[in-house]
Each structure stands twice: as structure tokens, then as C-alpha cells.
Write an enzyme that holds these catalytic residues in place. Structure first.
Site, PDB file in Angstrom:
ATOM      1  N   ASN A   1      55.694  36.359  28.581  1.00 24.06           N
ATOM      2  CA  ASN A   1      55.678  34.938  28.215  1.00 24.06           C
ATOM      3  C   ASN A   1      56.254  34.654  26.833  1.00 24.06           C
ATOM      4  OD1 ASN A   1      53.198  36.447  27.608  1.00 24.06           O
ATOM      5  ND2 ASN A   1      52.544  34.586  26.573  1.00 24.06           N
TER       6      ASN A   1
ATOM      7  N   CYS B   1      48.604  30.167  24.161  1.00 20.99           N
ATOM      8  CA  CYS B   1      47.201  30.585  24.188  1.00 20.99           C
ATOM      9  C   CYS B   1      46.785  31.270  22.890  1.00 20.99           C
ATOM     10  CB  CYS B   1      46.959  31.529  25.371  1.00 20.99           C
ATOM     11  SG  CYS B   1      47.243  30.726  26.952  1.00 20.99           S
TER      12      CYS B   1
ATOM     13  N   GLN C   1      54.705  33.647  34.641  1.00 21.46           N
ATOM     14  CA  GLN C   1      56.005  33.243  34.095  1.00 21.46           C
ATOM     15  C   GLN C   1      57.167  33.619  35.023  1.00 21.46           C
ATOM     16  OE1 GLN C   1      56.586  31.402  31.534  1.00 21.46           O
ATOM     17  NE2 GLN C   1      54.574  31.340  30.580  1.00 21.46           N
TER      18      GLN C   1
ATOM     19  N   HIS D   1      50.911  24.790  36.487  1.00 20.90           N
ATOM     20  CA  HIS D   1      51.544  24.000  35.420  1.00 20.90           C
ATOM     21  C   HIS D   1      52.740  24.693  34.784  1.00 20.90           C
ATOM     22  CE1 HIS D   1      49.856  25.825  31.585  1.00 20.90           C
ATOM     23  NE2 HIS D   1      49.116  26.432  32.498  1.00 20.90           N
TER      24      HIS D   1
ATOM     25  N   GLY E   1      45.835  30.464  36.133  1.00 19.89           N
ATOM     26  CA  GLY E   1      46.236  31.859  35.951  1.00 19.89           C
ATOM     27  C   GLY E   1      45.143  32.712  35.327  1.00 19.89           C
TER      28      GLY E   1
ATOM     29  N   SER F   1      50.361  30.192  38.484  1.00 25.34           N
ATOM     30  CA  SER F   1      49.678  29.049  37.872  1.00 25.34           C
ATOM     31  C   SER F   1      50.560  27.812  37.975  1.00 25.34           C
ATOM     32  CB  SER F   1      49.363  29.352  36.401  1.00 25.34           C
ATOM     33  OG  SER F   1      48.674  28.271  35.809  1.00 25.34           O
TER      34      SER F   1
ATOM     35  N   THR G   1      33.704  23.485  45.262  1.00 27.11           N
ATOM     36  CA  THR G   1      34.481  22.534  46.057  1.00 27.11           C
ATOM     37  C   THR G   1      35.953  22.593  45.672  1.00 27.11           C
ATOM     38  OG1 THR G   1      32.562  21.078  46.187  1.00 27.11           O
ATOM     39  CG2 THR G   1      34.713  20.098  46.681  1.00 27.11           C
TER      40      THR G   1
END
Length: 390
Positions: A152, A332, A183, A205, A72, A203, A241
Site C-alpha cells: 500500500n 492507517c 490494494q 472503499h 479489510g 475492501s 445483521t
């Protein structure tokens, strides 16, 4: 410690077994580089494109409009910086809200140092963007508006469609609209076309996928300046990659999240309502931060509650001894000493800022876990308050 109750799903989620299985299969069997011309490369490229198609279907867009990133934060940076630099000849004014995730707020602060002018829109007491302020801030110099879908920390759902209509009507579709849906994806339905969204971040996870993988939706016709110089992966917009196992896991997690969306909303809404009702009735001196449970602007999986007279950090650690995992807010920012900018923005007083706890649920949680958590909260809040008063 026998129990393990995880109510910090806005920080990250447990990866589903089905997702782990496809990731391991990819590591073991489909390990080719998608840029290679041989059979192994073509197989890996096909797996990447299948995941791209799954995510496009989830967002109701074309697969050519999906670009994979490392998560994210990178997607938000690519959307905001990429659009600002690409369209700066039209103007250098940007708009966001004052409750965005640090990956958005700090990107705008970076751009301020680059000579851009940023307006930070206030929110009301429920954490909803004040529409009249947005209208006043839009000027002929405005090139980008970025507003998150679901906050969030307090779970407020922004009126994305209304914001999109205002932007379109006041700029003849010249302003680009970015939505950080980290979220929101897998929690509420998203249709980027009908919602008038130009750029959208997800995102993996946050919806039982792996960490280190995300995606950015870029509406056809929107051009961004790449942040990374390198090869021509992701059509030159995101060199490096491809993380094929991560991309495959992201696709599987997205597929499961979208097909189970209705059941998820019903279950976590029940947990959220049950938790808030019991805490309000059985623990004195609390405040719900953000929209209440039955408010249409309240996300089904997040609730933020202040326990007055104690520090949230101490309560988090006290609950950990029972195997209950909670959070004081954004993961975060949780290791930083400053108070939550989101709770400040909705008018929380110092005592409410210090005692705030975020509960965030997943489909793996149960009513029994909520009841156990409330019983331990009652004990610990009473004990901590008695220590402070001595």
C-alpha cells in the site's frame, strides 16, 4: 481554492455514482433483514446473494466461498486468527513479511502474545519478498503464510503464484496461504484458483465502493474459528445483521472495477510514468522508493517518491493549499510519529524516510492534473529547501 486534485486513492477512493445509486435504492426500497422470512427479507437476501456472485466471478471462485465482513481489517483478522486458532494442533508457527499493512502485522503480534511463533520475512530493495528466506523459514510446525498482493505504500507486487508453489511443495498443501489483496483487487487480475490462494481479503472503499464493507474468500475445505459470537449470519462465520446497502454497493463497485480493469491499468500507468518522469527530470534530489514504472512488479496506480531535505508531512500540507491531496504513506499510520516500516525495510535512509510522498491514482485522474501537481511541487520543494538552508 477552485481546483481539487485527489492523488490519495490508496487511502480511499471516491464512490462511483452508479454505486451510490444502488446503495440509495437499497436504503429506500430494499431495507428488509435478509434473515426475515417474509417478502422484504427474501428480497434483501437475494440482493446479498447477487453481490456474492459478482465478487465470486471477479475472483474466479464459487459464491459459497465469499464471506462479507466490515472491511479489510476485519477480513485480515478473521483469516489470520481464524486459521491460527483452528489449526494450532498442527503447529504454532506462522510466516508473514515485514512490509504488511498494520491490520496484518498487528494481528501477528497479537498472536505472538497468544503463544504463536511468527517469522517476519525480509524484502529486497524493491519491496519484494526474498524467496530464499521464505524457503528457509518453512518448518513442519508452519500452519499459515500471509503475504500481501500489492504493498500500500510503495506499490510492489508480490510473486503470489511463486510463493504458493513453494508453500505447496514444502508442506504437501498443509500450510494455508492468505493474501491481503486490498490494494490489488480492481487493479490487477486475480484468479484465486490458478494463483493457489486459500484465503483472500478485499475492501470496498479501495475500488470506488463504500467504506465499512469488505469480503474474505475462503477456499472450500478451509475451516476458520469465528471472531464474533452471535447469530448464524454468513453461515455462522461472521455473525451480525448483514450490511445490505454496503454489500450491494460492494458488488456494484466490484462489477465496475473488473469490467473496466484493462482501461484502468492503461490510464493510471500512463499517469504514473508521466509523473515520475517529470519529477525525476525537473526536481533534483529525489528517489523513487520501490519498483520503477516498467518493472512487472510495479503496481500501476501507486508511486512513492522521497524529496530529500524536506519533511513529507510539511510538503503534503503545502500542496493542500492548491487543492492537491497527497499522502506520506499508509493512511492507517499517517498520524503516528514513527517512520514507515515499509521504507525502512527497503533500506531508505533517514532523509529519504522523512521526505517520502505517496501518489496513488484512480481512473478519475488526468494528465493535466499531474502537470499541475508537478508545477506546484517544483515551487514548493524549492521554497521549503531554501527555508531549511537559511
Amino acid at each position: 481554492m477552485s481546483k481539487e486534485i485527489y492523488f490519495d486513492n490508496s487511502a480511499t477512493t471516491k464512490v462511483r455514482k452508479e454505486v451510490i445509486d444502488v446503495i440509495l435504492s437499497t436504503f429506500n426500497e430494499n431495507y428488509g433483514n435478509p434473515s426475515s422470512l417474509h417478502k422484504k427479507g427474501i428480497q434483501a437476501e437475494k440482493a446479498v446473494e447477487i453481490s456474492r456472485e459478482i465478487i465470486a466471478n471477479a475472483l474466479k471462485c464459487n459464491s459459497s466461498e465469499i464471506f462479507f465482513t466490515s472491511g479489510g481489517t476485519e477480513a485480515n483478522n478473521l483469516a489470520i486468527k481464524g486459521a491460527a486458532y483452528r489449526y494450532k494442533r498442527r503447529g504454532k508457527h506462522l510466516i508473514t513479511s515485514n512490509i504488511e499493512h498494520p491490520s496484518v502485522i498487528n494481528t501477528f503480534k497479537y498472536l505472538e502474545n497468544e503463544g504463536f511463533d511468527v517469522s517476519y520475512i525480509d524484502v529486497n530493495k524493491d519491496g519484494i519478498v526474498i524467496i530464499d528466506e521464505l524457503k528457509k523459514e518453512i518448518t513442519p510446525e508452519t500452519i499459515l503464510v500471509s503475504i500481501m498482493m500489492v504493498n500500500n505504500e510503495i506499490g510492489s507486487i508480490q510473486p503470489v503464484e511463486e510463493i504458493s508453489r513453494i508453500i505447496s511443495s514444502q508442506s504437501q498443501n498443509k500450510i494455508i496461504f492468505h493474501v491481503d489483496a486490498v490494494q490489488g483487487f480492481g487493479k490487477i487480475p486475480i484468479d484465486v484458483g490458478n494463483m493457489g490462494i486459500d484465503l483472500l481479503t478485499i475492501s470496498g472503499h479501495k475500488f470506488h465502493g463504500p467504506k465499512g464493507i469488505g469480503a474474505l474468500y475462503i477456499r472450500s475445505g478451509i475451516e476458520l474459528i469465528p471472531l464474533i459470537a452471535g447469530g448464524e449470519q454468513e453461515r455462522g462465520l461472521r455473525s451480525g445483521t448483514e450490511n445490505v446497502p454496503g454489500i450491494v454497493g460492494l458488488g456494484k463497485a466490484a462489477e465496475l472495477a473488473v469490467t473496466g480493469l484493462k482501461e484502468f491499468k492503461s490510464k493510471v500507468s500512463e499517469l504514473k510514468e508521466h509523473l515520475s518522469r517529470r519529477i525525476i527530470e525537473e526536481i533534483p534530489g529525489v528517489r523513487i522508493n520501490g519498483p520503477i514504472c516498467d518493472d512487472p512488479h510495479s503496481a500501476p496506480h501507486i508511486i512513492n517518491i522521497s524529496f530529500k531535505g524536506i519533511k513529507g508531512e510539511i510538503l503534503v500540507h503545502a500542496m493542500e493549499q492548491y487543492g492537491i491531496y497527497l499522502s506520506t504513506g499508509s493512511a492507517c499510520s499517517s498520524r503516528k510519529s514513527h517512520s514507515s516500516h515499509v521504507l525502512k525495510a527497503i533500506g531508505c535512509e533517514d532523509e529519504e524516510l522523512e521526505g517520502a510522498i505517496r501518489f496513488s491514482f484512480s481512473a478519475f485522474n488526468t494528465v493535466d492534473e499531474v502537470d499541475y501537481c508537478v508545477e506546484k511541487l517544483k515551487e514548493e520543494v524549492k521554497e521549503l529547501r531554501s527555508i531549511i538552508r537559511r
